[in-house]
Structure formats: C-alpha cells, structure tokens
Write a protein that holds these residues in place. Structure first.
Motif: not given
Lengths: 351, 351, 351, 351
Positions: B195, B200, B293, B296, B320-321
C-alpha cells in the motif's frame, strides 16, 4: 441433462459410449459459409483413438455424415446435423464391473442423480461424447476461418516433464502433441513407464487463439473468459483453467502484472488477451489442468451398487494420459465459444 | 452486454460505478421461502468498502431496498428487485485521466467494443457491479439455507504468504479474511508495504460449499464445475479457477488422484466434490487466482484515446489487494450457481 | 435460424425437405420414463403423407431410428436423438420452378434473408420439418402419460363446413379428422371439388388437453397460453390462435365471459383452461386458423429471382387442405409445451 | 415465475400492484443509440390510468426514473434499469375480498401454484405490470426509430361496434383509441351503458408495424409470428391473436389467399407481412381478441380460500373496457419482439 451450449452459435450434442452413435446439431450458423465434409473429418481424425500405443486402442474410423444444413459446399443457414456411428463398442469389457462404481469416474454421481444401473463404458459420461464437440468445433472453425482466427492446443507438461519452449508445428506432428522438441523424448519415456505400470498421469495443455479481434465478450456474465471457462471446464478431464499469467498472477504486483499499452499494442500478455471480459486483440492464451485418467489396472478400493466394499481393477482400452486427445477437444470448445462471441458482437454493428 | 445469468434461478444486474445506483432482479425464486432485508443487508456489509485501511476508502453505506417479490418476510414467487443507490461517487477523481486507457483495466476494450468515451470509475466495468452479485447471492443463500448448505470463502494467500492451515471462523473476523491465524500478521505487514509503495498485489482465495447433496449439475455442458467456473470467472479480478487438487492434478498419477470410495464416503477429496460434472456429496472446494488490482499510483506507460503514448499514475481510493472483498462475491456466485443447479435438478423429482 | 425450443424440455430439430433426413434431439427428459420406438412410430404414422387422396401423394415410410438416450425401454436422462431418413424426395419436380418465388410460400423471404438460390421442396421451410415436431411430441406425451394428460386435435371446419358437435373418437378414424360425423361427408365432398379444381382451402382445428393439473405456466412472459401460442404459431400453416371463447370474447360482457367458480369447479370454460397464464385444472381448449396450402396448380402471378414477372403453376404432390395433417403436429407442439411447463413447475416442489 | 423475455434484446420486469414500484431492466441494447427520459415518459403517459371516465380512476403519475445504462442522451451498451414507484395503491379496497377468488382473475391459479394468501390488487398478476412492458417498449422503439419502423395500435371493435375504416391519427387522439371516426360516438355510448350497468365488455385491437425490413424472424421456432404471438399473448387480457387474414383464412381458397408477387411488391397482404415466419417487407398486421375485464360490480358466484361458495361484487377503480389501455402495451410488445428479431438477424451480416 443439458447438452446444449451457446446463445447464437448453438450446439446440441447426443450419444452414449456404447449406443448407436454420437452427434451434434449446430444451429445459428449463418448461410453462405464454405463448409465441406473433409474439413470436419480432418478434425475428427485428430481426435481419433487407436492412433498410437499411448492412447486408447479402441478401433473407430469415426466417419462423419452430414444430415442437413449444407448444400453445394455452402451452409444453408439451417441446422447442421452431424452423426458418427459407433463401431467398436465392446460392452463385454464392462460386464464384470457393471455393479461397481469406478473411482474418479462419474458412475457414483450418475447413479445418485439418474437412479439407473450403470451404462457400459460410462454411457453418456464417456469421453466419447467429446467427438461431437470436435465435429461442432470444425463448423465453428469454418465460421472463424475468413477472419484468420487460428486456434491450436498442445501439451505443455505431463507429470513433472514440462516444456520450456513452444513449437506449435512440432506439437502437431508429435503423438503426444508435446510442444517442446527438447523434452519430447523424456515425455514419451515417462508415459511408457506409466502405461506399463498400469497407472495413468495428468498434465497441462495450452490453447492459443491468434488474430481474435478486439471486442468479443459480453459483460458482466457472458464475459469471454467466463464463457471459455465454462466451455473448457465442461470437458471431463479438466480440473482447472487459467488465462494468461493465471495462478502466477496471485504472486505478482500490479506494476508487474499490468500489460503496458503502446501505440503498437500491449508490451506483455499477462492478461491472456482478455481484459474486463472482452478480447483486447492480443493472443488469447489459456492453460488447462488435465487430471490423470481414472481408468487404471492397478487395483483400487471402491463400493458396489449395494454399498458394500470391493476391490476393482479396470482392464480395457484406456488412455494412460489423455492430454494429446484433449487438445483437439479444447480447440473445439474454444472455437465454439469464439464463434458464439463473434455472432453476439454483431449486434454492435447496428451502431 | 449480457448481465443475465441462470436458467431457473435467474439474475439480471445493472448499474454503473458513478451512476444513480446498482441492483438486481432475481427471478425464478420459489414462493414461500423466508427472506428479510436484514439477511441481504448483512451480506452487503461483508463486501462494503471503507471498512479498513487495506481496502478502498470510498464511503458507501450500501443500503439495500427491496422493490418487489417479498411480503411479510416470505418470497412471493415473483421477481425480487433489489436496489442500492450510489452515494460517494466522485467523478472528479477521474476527470484528469478520462482520456487515458488504464493498463490492466477494461477501458481499452470498452472503447473498442462500445465506441464511447470512457465512463468515470470504469462505468459498468467497475468492481461496484459486484454489489448486485452479493445481493443476489444473499437471496440464493436463503434458498439453500433450509438444505443446510453453507458457503464460505477466505484468503489462502497474498503474494508469497500462504496459509498452511484453515480456520474459517478466524477468517470471518480478520480484515483480510486470512484463513490461517499463524500467518495473518505477516500478510498484514506485506499489504502495508504494498500500500505504501503505491503498488498492489495478487492472491488466492478458496471457496468451500458444505452439505451440497449429491446429484447437482447437468452434463454435458451445464456440469456443476462448468457453471461454477463461468460464474466465478465472470468476477473481474479472477484469472484462474481450479477444483479440488486442480493444477496439482497435472502432476499426479491416477492411483494417487482417484478418491477411493468406501461405504462411509470418499477417502480423499482430490475431485473437489464434483465428479463427471455432478456433485458427489463431498465438500465442494474451489481455488481462485486473484490478480493484483490494476489501479496503482506508480506511473505506468499507456496511450490516450487518440492512440498517443502518455504516462499515467492512478490516484484515488483503491484496494491494494482485492482478495478480502472478492470473498463475499465468490460466495455469492457460488450460491447463485448452486441455487440454479438445485432447481434444475428438481425435474428429476418426477421420477 | 433457431430450431431450438424449450427451457427444460428442450428440443432441437433439423432437416430439409430434399436432404438426407429430418430429426430431433430431445434434451432434459428425466431418466426412468417408459419410452419405446413403437410409441414414437405410431405418432409419426398419424402424420404420414400418402394415406388418402386428400393429402400429399409423396410416399414416405417415415421410419424412425433412436440413436441415443433410451435403453431397455426407459429413458436414460441423456439426450434422445431421433432420425428419419427421406426416401421419396423428387427434386426433379422443382427444377422447372427453381427460379420462381411461389406465392404464399417462404421462398421470397428465405432468398431475402439467407441470400441463397431456392432449395428444392422449400428446403428447411417445407412442412416436412414438422415430422421432427411429431417425433419430439411423442416423447413429450410419454412424459405426460403417467399424469393422465391426454391431448387430441381434430378438424372443426374446412371452408364453410363447420362442426356443430365434437366426437373425438370419430375424428381419429376419419381421413380428414373431421370432428362431427354429421358433416363429415359434406367436408369430403367440398375437398374433392377443391382438389379437382387445382385449388386449396383453409380450415380450423381444435386442440384439447384433458387432465392438465392446475399450476402450469410461468408468468409474466412464459405464461402457459403465451408458450402455447408460440409453439403453435410456429407451425407453418397457422395464422391465428385463440383460447377458450377466443375472438368471441371480444363481443362478450364480463358477467357472461367470467367462468363462475363453485366448490366443484368452474361452471363454464370461456377461459380455455388458463387464467392469468396458469392452467386452472379445466380442459385446455385452443382453436387454430389454418391457411389454405399455397401450392396450387391454378396459375398465379409471381416474380423470378431476377425480379421479373412470370406466371406459375405448381404441379406436384400437395395437400389440398392441410388440416388433418396439422392435427398431429398441433398435438405434438401442445405436448412439448406442456412437458416444459410441467418440468418448470417442479421448482415449486421445494416449498 | 419467469419475467424475462428476449434473446438479444432482453427484458426482465418486476413489481406488484400494491408494492413499492414496478420496473424493468433492458439488457442487450447496443451502445450509442439516442435515448432520453422524455421519450420513455411519453409512452408511459399513453398507458396511464385516470385519464378519462372510461378507464380506471386510479391516480398515478407513473413518473419513470432511469437508474443506469444511459449517459448524455445515449445508451452505454450496459443494462438500462427503469423504475416507476407506485403512489395510489389502496390496499384497503381489497381487504373485504382478500379471502375470495375473483372469477376471471388469476387469483385461483396463483393460490394453487404459489400457495400464498391473495395479494392486494392481484399482486404480480395485476395489469399494473404492463407499465414495465411499455417502458421497455419505449427503449425498443428507440432502437427501431433510425430504421423508420413505426408501430401503432388502435381499437377495431368494442362489443358489436366495429370499425369499417381506419384512421390512425384519429385513433391517437380518441379516448378509446377508436380507429374509425364514424363509429366513435357509438362506441363511447356503448361503453357508457356498460360502465353504468357495472359490467365490462371485450373488443378487438389491431397492431400495425410499418417499414419492417424483409428478413426478420428465425425459423423454425423463433419465427417472427411465433415470437410476436408469445409476446402479445403474454398480455393478461389477450385471448386470441391472428396475423393478416387470420381466422378469415380458414374460409378462403389458396387462389384467393395467396398474395401475388409483382416487381413492385405484394398485391395484397393476407399474410400480414410474414411468410414462413420471416418478415416480407409488407406491413405487419395483427389483430388481438381482448376479453372483457373480469372486475365487475355485478354480483357473481365464487368460492373462498376454504373452498366454500360465496357471492362477490367487485367495487373499486376498474376499466369497463381495457382495449384503449392495451393498445400501448401491444405496441410495446411488438416493438420488443421486433427489436430482438432485428438484433438476431444481424448475425447474417457476416455473410
């Protein structure tokens, strides 16, 4: 059951392993497309058993007959019915095991669902039904041919033997459809060992579809990857499907996985040619996990239809590894789904 | 597009990221089933953004309204319409990047297919559409509840941090839905790093469905695994799906992979609860590859809608995930497919 | 084209008038239902041409072959494929008129839609495709038989000769399927005149389905009457369909048209056994307007495929009135739709 | 239930008479088509109750809201969700009759099928669901508008008063949508009598679709007339549907009924613009039998939900004749089916 697939390119298959024959109706094919029986027969020949010692020794010519939908080498727009009659169905091979659920096979589930005594050769659950898929796939390929779409599948790995390099032309000539000339002999060796031990083994195959135009796929449920996953997972031996980087993406970072876009196209193809469920113009790349064939001569514990334990050993004419014969089936399912996606996308032509 | 899924348990979803709202019609639900709004809201809350620093900071209450199909806490048999209005749609965040195709996103493909300028937040391709899936899944779960079918998804791995042991109750309380208490802190640590770096990361989630009766699935195309693969692969972030041993089966021998049958059930579950496309009564076990994802803040090369190269950096409120938020969506899709398979199998009750 | 009908009881037909054969796949039939080839052949014999001088003189035995889905007189749950090979297809009869659009036929529309030269005997648009409907209908009747559902169609009128009284047993034995013994001779007389004058004539047939349980039909679009209307209107010669009082209802008052409900059932059946799109337990009663067969030997003006005017006279083996041969087809379509509605309603059994 | 219609132009409706609201999702609409809310509202206004003393006095503004699928006056290609909230739902009117099956209504069948106590206003079986059809029809008309396809419905007869001449412009302005200015006053007079006597009356409406191109319709089951018959018969009040000469064809000879073909088109239109299930380019002409509305204040015998006989009298806000309000609904269903047929035919554009 439901042996019907597709929204516009609609296929309906039928046939049991030890019945009269297997076949398919393809409906929704536009009229005026070039199609002849040799084109279909050629695809069936690529799937045929009995062609080497590493596949089932069942002897079938698998000669296709076109009952409708084609005249003078062109499609009529009407349903195309294709039939292949079974020749070498030895029900006798199954008599001694007709009361037993073969481990890893569909027997137990068919008994639970349909309440019937077991059919010789697995009946409808036999891999023989894939013949109808390949016939339908040949028709789908005929629709895609004028678009220059080329679909090919090959064996990426068997057991621990894995291709480092891919040579599609080599694969097409190799009896195991091994993609990598360097490891082909090792693969054959492994399979010989497996065959002699009465066991079987799994593998991975890859399907590549080249020249698919951007725009195919109908979000959010008929995404191209979702439709392909359904079509491919419906093949008996397939236990996993992944696109592009697939499960490797689970370990990647966004900065690494995102395919950069340039004026000349994508710089990498981690997406496997599909973004947001729509083809992006790059090669569509799919890997399939193929399970070891469940029919093995090594004795295994199971139960009979009364529910009592027995040991069973399956002798007969089985494939020690099904990868090479799944390749044409996987190509066919890919072609069928792409044909449907292509026709579905035509609606946008009204714009 | 086609936002319609299911043959008897039929869902139709709608809604864009930055439009008025998202929702779903569920048609085909039998009458007389217990269903109240709190049950649906509870599932939506499990998917909601803004609940921890590791997920999108978009603030949405995601309050559902039932427009039809339910009276006095019971289904009427008529279509159930559910709507959630968007509250915190900041289109402004997207103004500066509205002319750029975000790498790894559907933008480029939507532009090619629909020929429209880019919609804020991705429009229909946004993950926000999964809200409608979760709402529909809650209704499916209500149909399956009297059968004691329980479906749960959890995070198996993020990047290289992988669960050794599965504790579903722990997962339900953990912000990342991490399945293994032993590695949960490491997973959080990794995600904090990701993060802060503006990047990600991907992961693997597992879906388990317990107490599914034997007999669900309609060969040869609407096999249970094929239908599940389609439903799950239609989730934006999913790049691979496998059942039971999955890709590991590719390295196994038949003697090892076949699940032995005993009078008390199967001795192992390499099949993942599905044989020949039909549930066998064992736990249905599915793993999904979740891609990192694509949004970014690290700068990435791309092109604009005129086709010229530009660098872009995506700032905004992104995950971030996405694994923990995909879990309820994967459960929902599993429930929707099982509900459909269950109703489809009712036809056999005439026997 | 789309030769696929049904949601759970799914049929897919194929075949052209002068091709190899015609047939059907029936998918979705539950397993364990009694079905043998004699049952199917009997229905085909009721539709066969060449049985009297008032129908087409084409000589066809119409012998059916079962390719799959049945073993030991029971359905397997798998797709049932039925094929009938064409024997007496005299393409020569059509050579002299192959460049002309026959008035009242589909030729012009097929040319416009499919862009093909005209097929002998009308190809797919020939009434010969109804053979596949009758074969599928026989399977549907086998599903409905254990419920005591009986479906029969008969000729109500030809031209101005109209039945006053209905004797279904008489109709079954009469070559024109005339419902009323009192007018049967007059009907024959009229048809003799028509035949000799080289003309053709229309009529009305009635379909009655007895013992249909209350509850079949899926509002609001798959209402039982809507599904029946679709199935029946898809028969080539049908130009109108009405239920119960039908068009007479247009002149009635509510106080007259409403069927009063008593503890012992409905006092009248103006509704034709369907209310709100759902069967009410009363006899389902349908009337169909059958157009005069378009193939007549009287010369008619038309155009050729270049668009220039020509006169044409159609000689060949045609039916001066198609009513009697439409009867088994209308029964079949009714049975197919009821079978589907019956299976669709099984989902309510979960309550 | 199944409130889903269409293969490519897909609609899903929802809503009960006395629930929160009614609405529809239209999926499959191509992107980039002009569509604004005023266009949709205008069609809803044509169906609205309370506009004259000859229709229901229920006061509803029927204001539509677009939840998705449209931006800047253009369709996005994504599902279009439309909702109308109920305002004037007086459930109180139904309390005293909630235990009785209204003759001629769906109550009895819904009770048998869904096993529920009766819903106020008929719940899902109410004519109020047709509002969603009209909303969807407005979207279909937007798709057809660039093709110059114009669809209009009008009242041909009420009871014995029948139009001799058709003036569509007059019909559009007349409160009963009477097609013939000469008989309009007599029609009004008759309806006044009916209304005052507490009874109701049936009628016939005609739907005409102009400028439909040749080639729409997908034989042999999705023929254009079959699809139209299904769509139109699914409207609650419709008891019969006929095309062109319809039931009159039953008394005609082939030489009279066949529409001669000339270089300039067809010389007559007995076929109603459809041959072999495919549009022929001529006006599509359909007549519908509309039953008298079953809600009458004249006392009628019926039974209660315990099965005991009672007399009932239905007071409330009902239409003495529903023809004028069915007209926009019939137009909508025609437009929806034509839109679907048009998109289905696009597949032939690959040729």
């Amino acid at each position: 059951m439901s042996s019907r697939l597709g929204q516009l390119f609609q296929i309906s298959t039928f046939g049991e392993s030890h019945g009269i024959g297997v076949g398919v109706i393809i409906d929704g094919m536009p009229s005026g497309i070039d199609l002849d029986i040799a084109w279909i027969q050629k695809e069936l020949d690529r799937r045929r058993p009995g062609t080497s010692k590493w596949v089932s020794q069942r002897q079938e010519t698998d000669t296709v007959e076109i009952l409708s939908g084609v005249a003078n080498g062109k499609t009529l727009g009407s349903p195309i019915a294709l039939v292949v009659r079974n020749k070498d169905a030895r029900s006798k091979d199954y008599e001694s095991i007709a009361h037993l659920f073969r481990p890893g096979h569909a027997d137990y589930c068919y008994f639970k669902k349909y309440g019937l005594t077991l059919q010789p050769g697995g009946g409808r659950s036999s891999g023989r039904e894939t013949l109808a898929r390949v016939a339908a796939g040949a028709v789908a390929k005929a629709l895609l041919a004028p678009l220059n779409i080329v679909i090919q599948a090959y064996t990426l790995s068997i057991g621990d033997i894995r291709a480092e390099y891919i040579d599609p032309d080599f694969a097409e000539t190799h009896p195991l459809r091994c993609a990598d000339p360097e490891i082909a002999d090792k693969m054959v060796e492994l399979l010989d060992d497996i065959r002699q031990s009465g066991d079987s083994i799994g593998g991975i195959i890859q399907v590549a579809a080249e020249n698919v135009p951007a725009g195919l796929g109908e979000p959010v449920f008929n995404k191209l990857d979702a439709m392909l996953a359904m079509g491919l997972m419906s093949i008996g031996a397939v236990k996993g499907v992944e696109f592009g980087a697939g499960f490797k993406a689970a370990q990647m970072r966004g900065s690494e996985h995102n395919d950069s876009i340039t004026p000349h196209g994508f710089e990498s193809n981690n997406s496997g040619g599909i973004l947001g469920g729509i083809s992006n113009g790059d090669t569509i790349s799919i890997q399939l996990a193929i399970k070891p064939t469940p029919s093995i001569s090594i004795p295994q514990p199971t139960i009979n239809i009364e529910g009592n334990p027995e040991m069973m050993s399956i002798n007969g004419r089985h494939d020690p590894c099904i990868c090479s014969r799944i390749c044409p089936v996987a190509e066919a399912m890919t072609a069928i789904v792409l044909a449907d996606a292509f026709l579905l996308n035509q609606r946008q032509s009204v714009r």
